[in-house]
Design a protein around this motif. Structure first.
Motif, short mmCIF file in Angstrom:
data_model
loop_
_atom_site.label_atom_id
_atom_site.label_comp_id
_atom_site.label_asym_id
_atom_site.label_seq_id
_atom_site.Cartn_x
_atom_site.Cartn_y
_atom_site.Cartn_z
N VAL A 38 54.54 67.35 41.17
CA VAL A 38 53.89 66.69 42.30
C VAL A 38 53.88 67.62 43.52
O VAL A 38 52.83 67.82 44.16
CB VAL A 38 54.61 65.37 42.65
CG1 VAL A 38 54.07 64.80 43.96
CG2 VAL A 38 54.44 64.36 41.53
N LYS A 80 51.38 70.46 44.20
CA LYS A 80 50.03 70.11 44.67
C LYS A 80 49.95 70.03 46.19
O LYS A 80 48.87 69.84 46.74
CB LYS A 80 49.61 68.77 44.07
CG LYS A 80 49.62 68.72 42.54
CD LYS A 80 48.59 69.63 41.93
CE LYS A 80 48.57 69.50 40.41
NZ LYS A 80 47.57 70.44 39.81
N ILE A 81 51.09 70.13 46.86
CA ILE A 81 51.11 70.03 48.32
C ILE A 81 50.78 71.39 48.94
O ILE A 81 51.24 72.43 48.46
CB ILE A 81 52.50 69.57 48.81
CG1 ILE A 81 52.91 68.26 48.11
CG2 ILE A 81 52.52 69.41 50.32
CD1 ILE A 81 51.97 67.11 48.35
N MET A 98 49.44 69.68 55.36
CA MET A 98 49.00 68.37 54.88
C MET A 98 49.69 67.23 55.62
O MET A 98 50.81 67.38 56.12
CB MET A 98 49.24 68.22 53.38
CG MET A 98 48.21 68.89 52.51
SD MET A 98 48.46 68.50 50.75
CE MET A 98 46.87 69.00 50.08
N ILE A 158 51.20 63.57 54.94
CA ILE A 158 51.69 62.79 53.81
C ILE A 158 52.17 61.42 54.28
O ILE A 158 53.09 61.33 55.09
CB ILE A 158 52.85 63.53 53.11
CG1 ILE A 158 52.41 64.93 52.70
CG2 ILE A 158 53.35 62.73 51.91
CD1 ILE A 158 53.55 65.78 52.14
N ASP A 215 46.27 62.99 53.87
CA ASP A 215 45.83 63.78 52.71
C ASP A 215 46.50 63.33 51.42
O ASP A 215 45.91 63.38 50.35
CB ASP A 215 46.15 65.26 52.95
CG ASP A 215 45.55 65.80 54.23
OD1 ASP A 215 44.32 65.72 54.37
OD2 ASP A 215 46.31 66.28 55.09
N VAL A 216 47.77 62.91 51.55
CA VAL A 216 48.59 62.58 50.39
C VAL A 216 49.29 61.25 50.64
O VAL A 216 49.66 60.95 51.78
CB VAL A 216 49.65 63.68 50.13
CG1 VAL A 216 50.51 63.33 48.92
CG2 VAL A 216 48.98 65.04 49.94
N ALA A 270 43.56 58.73 51.15
CA ALA A 270 44.23 59.93 50.66
C ALA A 270 43.47 60.55 49.49
O ALA A 270 42.94 59.85 48.63
CB ALA A 270 45.66 59.60 50.24
N PHE A 306 45.02 62.54 47.36
CA PHE A 306 46.00 62.72 46.29
C PHE A 306 47.03 61.60 46.43
O PHE A 306 47.76 61.53 47.43
CB PHE A 306 46.66 64.10 46.41
CG PHE A 306 47.72 64.39 45.38
CD1 PHE A 306 47.49 64.17 44.04
CD2 PHE A 306 48.95 64.93 45.76
CE1 PHE A 306 48.46 64.46 43.08
CE2 PHE A 306 49.93 65.22 44.83
CZ PHE A 306 49.68 64.99 43.48
N VAL A 307 47.08 60.70 45.45
CA VAL A 307 47.93 59.51 45.52
C VAL A 307 48.95 59.53 44.38
O VAL A 307 48.57 59.61 43.21
CB VAL A 307 47.10 58.22 45.46
CG1 VAL A 307 48.00 57.00 45.64
CG2 VAL A 307 46.00 58.23 46.51
N VAL A 308 50.22 59.46 44.75
CA VAL A 308 51.30 59.50 43.77
C VAL A 308 52.09 58.20 43.82
O VAL A 308 52.45 57.73 44.90
CB VAL A 308 52.26 60.69 44.04
CG1 VAL A 308 53.33 60.77 42.96
CG2 VAL A 308 51.48 62.00 44.13
N ASP A 314 46.87 59.34 40.91
CA ASP A 314 46.66 60.69 40.37
C ASP A 314 47.85 61.17 39.57
O ASP A 314 47.69 61.90 38.59
CB ASP A 314 46.37 61.67 41.52
CG ASP A 314 45.10 61.31 42.27
OD1 ASP A 314 44.03 61.25 41.64
OD2 ASP A 314 45.19 61.06 43.49
#
Length: 203
Positions: free
Chosen positions: A19, A22-23, A27, A29, A120-121, A151, A153-155, A177
């Motif tokens: 994870v 990808k940062i 960014m 978060i 962004d995240v 976002a 990119f979503v975790v 994601d």
């Protein structure tokens, strides 16, 4: 003797290192709020090393100072934006390590929608999915859905110890994601002691 079958979602989980790879520097978060903080992801972020983990802005509606601590903010690798000046944030605001955004919570989704708070995240905590693949935001039913739309990119950190709450809390597991399995229990606050006087007041 039959072995318990491993839930399908666990086979799709990745490591926190994957994870964090990808940062990118600079960014923004978003981190789940309060008891909905995805502690495994945040602890990994705070302790990880790497040139990509620099100049990051962390956004929380309320910061209880669990993993995003005052000491972590002293590294200058992270800056926290929050909407509530309680707990450790009050100390960090005074030291200039935290940006306090003075606004009502009801206005926060509008600020995000209008791009005044870039994201962004997103690191969010959810329950394991049900038989139809739907998860619950559990302890954090606030701006999570709005954040997911914004976002890139979503975790999701899937925590088996949080309740499957009902209402407008459902999100399909396919909307994330990446998935991470929680290795830490949810943030817990001990309840205040109960005394007979409270019953008298209630009467």
């Amino acid at each position: 003797m039959f072995r318990k079958k491993t839930p399908a979602w666990k086979t799709h989980c990745v490591s926190t290192d994957k994870v964090l790879s990808k940062i990118a520097p600079g960014m923004h978060i978003f981190i789940g709020t309060g008891t909905a903080e995805p502690r495994t992801l945040v602890n990994a972020l705070m302790s990880a090393e790497g040139c990509n983990l620099e100049d990051l802005t962390l956004i929380q509606l309320v910061s209880f100072g669990d993993a995003v601590s005052y000491n972590a903010l002293e590294s200058h690798r992270y800056r926290l934006k929050t909407f509530f000046s309680g707990w450790v944030s009050a100390l960090a605001i005074t030291a200039g390590r935290v940006d306090l955004i003075p606004t009502r919570f009801s206005k926060v989704p509008l600020l995000m929608r209008d791009g005044l708070i870039p994201i962004d995240v997103a690191f969010l905590q959810i329950t394991p999915p049900n038989e139809n693949g739907y998860c619950s935001f559990g302890l954090g039913v606030d701006v999570a859905r709005r954040v997911m739309k914004q976002a890139g990119f979503v975790v999701a950190e899937i925590n088996e110890d949080i309740p499957f709450t009902l209402g407008d809390t459902f999100v399909h597991i396919s909307e994330f994601d990446m998935l991470v399995q929680a290795l830490l229990p949810p943030l817990y606050f001990p309840r205040y002691p109960v005394a007979p006087v409270f019953d008298k007041i209630a009467e």
